[in-house]
Design a protein around this motif. Sequence first.
Motif, mmCIF file in Angstrom:
data_model
loop_
_atom_site.group_PDB
_atom_site.id
_atom_site.type_symbol
_atom_site.label_atom_id
_atom_site.label_comp_id
_atom_site.label_asym_id
_atom_site.label_seq_id
_atom_site.Cartn_x
_atom_site.Cartn_y
_atom_site.Cartn_z
ATOM 1 N N THR A 271 0.828 -1.218 0.000
ATOM 2 C CA THR A 271 0.000 0.000 0.000
ATOM 3 C C THR A 271 0.859 1.263 0.000
ATOM 4 N N ASP A 272 2.145 1.110 0.303
ATOM 5 C CA ASP A 272 3.015 2.288 0.449
ATOM 6 C C ASP A 272 4.001 2.421 -0.719
ATOM 7 N N ILE A 273 3.500 2.232 -1.927
ATOM 8 C CA ILE A 273 4.363 2.341 -3.108
ATOM 9 C C ILE A 273 4.720 3.801 -3.351
ATOM 10 N N VAL A 274 6.009 4.056 -3.537
ATOM 11 C CA VAL A 274 6.482 5.411 -3.856
ATOM 12 C C VAL A 274 6.962 5.405 -5.302
ATOM 13 N N THR A 275 6.341 6.241 -6.127
ATOM 14 C CA THR A 275 6.722 6.321 -7.530
ATOM 15 C C THR A 275 7.644 7.512 -7.757
ATOM 16 N N LEU A 276 8.255 7.524 -8.908
ATOM 17 C CA LEU A 276 9.142 8.637 -9.267
ATOM 18 C C LEU A 276 8.369 9.947 -9.256
ATOM 19 N N ARG A 277 7.102 9.883 -9.707
ATOM 20 C CA ARG A 277 6.256 11.077 -9.763
ATOM 21 C C ARG A 277 6.030 11.639 -8.354
ATOM 22 N N HIS A 278 5.781 10.730 -7.382
ATOM 23 C CA HIS A 278 5.555 11.155 -6.008
ATOM 24 C C HIS A 278 6.795 11.804 -5.412
#
Length: 283
Positions: A271-278
């Motif tokens: 649930t805690d995925i961090v993307t490049l965009r974030h």
Amino acid sequence: MKLTKAQYDEIAQFLGHVQPTRQSLRKLKEKFPSQSQSTLLSIFSQEYQKQIKRTHAKHHTAEAVETYYQRYLNGVMKNAAAPVLLELANEVDFAPSLMARIVLERYLQEKEQAIPSKTLINSMLRDPSQIPDGVLANQVYQCTVNDCCYGPLVDCIKHAIGHEHEVLLRGMLLEKNLSFIAEDQLRAKGYDKTPDFILEVPVAVEGHIIHWIESKASFGDESSHQAYLQDQFWSYWNRFGPGLVIYWYGFIEELDCHRERGILLKDCFPTDIVTLRHSMAQR
């Protein structure tokens, strides 16, 4: 659901003292009511398969095969409608579908005066109506439908469950707007060993970079996980970098020890995925 090694050992020890029947599965659920039923079912199946592998050779000696075949013939001669093969399999603590295979192969060998092909045997096990002897066909069918861990019916169910979880994972990736390349696309490009999904843009999960995700619709015990590491996960890591394995029915938590080397284990979609965009937005 994650289990400690001690919790898993307690379940495995209990299974070592019961027969692999649906009644035993009910007892297992009663004994460990706090554990997920799907987790217990997966462990039940895997522990039984280990037991069968350990004793497989003794059931395939020429003497054992002949004994089983003669007992089958004598049994159906007395009562053709009785579940002779199923009861024989339970008596000698062997998988009913595998007992059916042994007797079917011996029957065909006698009938054709030649060793039957695996293709023919597999086809008859999948569809017992192809077996020329109606009594044996019925006996094989009884074994197949009453075997909860082996046989063509179980294989179909496992394949369907595996596919269902891959579809589920694909939907979650799309929902998160994560671009990916699926396994079938990678195979079309000539890759042999490929994870289920490769992320076109890596993400971070719990502080670890993830390039690929593998879906496993099973419980991650020590033997299966070590086999997957050797046959699949390290190959993926070599070719594509660090990745995530989802054991949908849980795993032994002590096995999640390769995070720093690049293989992360989870029992659900993170649930805690961090993307490049974030990460760029936070800057």
